[in-house]
Design an enzyme around this catalytic site. Structure first.
Site, PDB file in Angstrom:
ATOM      1  N   LYS A   1       2.295 -10.277  -4.424  1.00 42.00           N
ATOM      2  CA  LYS A   1       3.228  -9.211  -4.018  1.00 42.00           C
ATOM      3  C   LYS A   1       4.659  -9.752  -3.967  1.00 42.00           C
ATOM      4  O   LYS A   1       5.604  -9.062  -4.357  1.00 42.00           O
ATOM      5  CB  LYS A   1       2.810  -8.656  -2.662  1.00 42.00           C
ATOM      6  CG  LYS A   1       1.507  -7.853  -2.744  1.00 42.00           C
ATOM      7  CD  LYS A   1       0.918  -7.626  -1.366  1.00 42.00           C
ATOM      8  CE  LYS A   1      -0.307  -6.733  -1.409  1.00 42.00           C
ATOM      9  NZ  LYS A   1      -1.081  -6.760  -0.161  1.00 42.00           N
TER      10      LYS A   1
ATOM     11  N   GLY B   1       0.791  -1.237   0.000  1.00 43.05           N
ATOM     12  CA  GLY B   1       0.000   0.000   0.000  1.00 43.05           C
ATOM     13  C   GLY B   1       0.813   1.271   0.000  1.00 43.05           C
ATOM     14  O   GLY B   1       1.561   1.550  -0.943  1.00 43.05           O
TER      15      GLY B   1
END
Ligand SMILES: NC(=O)C1=CN([C@@H]2O[C@H](COP(=O)(O)OP(=O)(O)OC[C@H]3O[C@@H](n4cnc5c(N)ncnc54)[C@H](O)[C@@H]3O)[C@@H](O)[C@H]2O)C=CC1
Ligand SMILES: N[C@@H](CC=O)C(=O)O
Ligand code: NA
Length: 426
Positions: free
Chosen positions: A202, A131
């Site tokens: 990720k 994020g």
């Protein structure tokens, strides 16, 4: 500069908000104002939390991204299609694209990077991993002169929130997941979080950037947290450990391959990652010259993710005004991903055994036969039975798995439980 926004959900609505609120500062920082050309949504009539001019809304995302006057495209729809086709349509027309879509980047990043190369525009994706935390730009740019050995950390906010709630307040898995969903941390389908798919995507992106190689989600060894019980959490706690879902990308000892894995692991409560609470993320990067770096912050949620999207938007807008481009995909090293069995790790196991002479020696022999060295053994008596809690030294995952299989076959072993990898205390 005209911006097309694709998707107006948790992240997209915060992007709209920041574009409005920061308009003057963004214009000053870029050297030209950013103007929202349109917002592609699934349904026009839906009630929205933010103030967005209804005239900007459209359900025809393709028409929006291919408009001649659109310079920059932000994709926050998520998923593979239509996100991929829309991004490729924009990039192949020379537009710059900012995306938070880790699932797509990890499954088919090659197609996106090729479209960016052919069209000459930028493809930025800082929001896709951890994020708000600036992590991809440091890997892509700041550490471009160094040799990264390992990237290790917590990259999924939802699972960290769940494990933290189970550890601290004794909350149930289901209640903690519902809270994480209500707070906007979870993916549209939370299976992506709890089964480790999100963290694996990720990890693939991080490994690709860290090792200048192409890594896809499919190549990542993945285990989620759905099988972790309150008992596992409590027994880890009793031993001074905490359970975290870790993503670990590391070069092999001889540097000829890389291991990329996502799985729950026990880490000592004194380890810096143990203090990463709620939906926070933290990632260690170990590089030859830089040494150990730690990146920490909010890894999920609308506003933090929108911060990373806006940062990328400023970067691609500046590049465009300057007639420049950001860094291209770098895969020159082409390191292969080795199978999980070759990964070196440590293991915790709780064995329920009959409490009689020779049992401990026989268990120790089984470890020795597989070339696995034991670090600690703790024994607790339970009437005629005993529980042996064993933590090993480093061994290949194949040897550890084979040891567990052999132990299950021993006549005096009633149960092999709490099998979990141990990281961070060597
Ligand atoms: N929520 C978070 O904390 C984070 C999310 N991300 C990524 O950001 C992206 C968006 O995530 P969220 O905003 O949380 O999801 P969301 O589900 O809240 O928003 C996605 C929006 O896209 C809309 N949409 C779906 N198909 C569409 C189409 N064909 N045309 C136009 N709109 C369409 C949906 O109606 C929804 O409003 C995903 O790729 C996610 O993985 C990345 C980092 C953190
Ligand atoms: N669902 C993800 C959102 C951010 O990438 C998470 O929980 O971390
Ligand atoms: Na980030």
């Amino acid at each position: 500069m005209k911006v097309a926004l694709l998707g107006c959900g948790v992240v997209g609505s915060q992007v709209v908000k920041l574009l409005h609120e920061q308009a003057d500062d963004l214009a000053a920082r870029i050297g030209a104002p950013l103007e929202l050309a349109g917002v592609a949504v699934r349904r026009l009539g839906r009630k929205r939390d933010i103030d967005v001019d209804p005239a900007l809304l459209t359900t025809d995302a393709e028409a929006l991204v291919t408009r001649d006057d659109v310079d920059l495209v932000v994709e926050v729809i998520g998923g593979i299609e239509p996100a991929r086709s829309l991004i490729v349509a924009a990039l192949s027309r020379g537009k710059a694209v900012v995306t938070a879509n880790k699932a797509l980047l990890a499954e088919d990043g090659a197609t996106l990077h090729e479209a960016a190369r052919a069209g000459g525009g930028d493809l930025y994706f800082e929001a896709s991993v951890a994020g708000a935390i600036p992590l991809l730009r440091p890997l892509r740019e700041s550490l471009a002169g160094d040799h990264v050995r390992r990237v290790l950390g917590i990259v999924n906010g939802t699972t960290n929130y769940i494990l933290d709630q189970m550890d601290t307040s004794g909350a149930s898995f289901t209640d903690a997941l519902e809270e994480a969903q209500a707070l906007g941390y979870a993916e549209a389908d939370p299976t992506a979080d709890v089964e480790g798919f999100d963290a694996a995507a990720k990890a693939a992106i991080l490994a690709g950037l860290a090792f200048h190689s192409r890594v896809t989600a499919e190549q990542v060894h993945r285990e989620g947290i759905t099988e972790i019980t309150a008992t596992d959490v409590a027994s880890a706690k009793a031993m001074g450990y905490v359970i975290k879902l870790l993503a670990i990308c590391a070069r092999s000892d001889d540097g000829s391959s890389v291991g990329v894995r996502v799985h729950p692991a026990m880490i000592p409560r004194t380890h810096p990652l143990a203090g990463v609470r709620e939906a926070y993320n933290a990632v260690f990067v170990e590089a030859e010259s830089a040494g150990q770096l730690m990146f920490y912050g909010k890894g999920a949620g609308g506003a933090p993710t929108a911060s990373a999207v806006l940062g990328d938007l400023v970067a691609v807008a500046r590049n465009r005004l300057a007639g420049a481009r950001g860094p291209r995909e770098s895969t020159y090293a082409s390191l292969p991903v080795h199978p999980m069995g070759e990964t070196v790790t440590r293991c915790h196991v709780a064995l329920d055994v009959a409490d009689r002479p020779g049992v401990l020696a026989r268990v120790a022999e089984e470890f020795a036969q597989h070339d696995v060295s034991i670090q600690t053994v703790r024994q607790e008596g339970h009437g005629d039975d005993a529980q042996l809690v064993i933590v090993t030294h480093r061994a290949t995952d194949a040897a550890l798995t084979a040891t567990m299989e052999s132990l299950r076959k021993l006549e005096f072993v009633r149960a092999v439980a709490g099998v979990m990898r141990v990281e961070g205390d060597e």
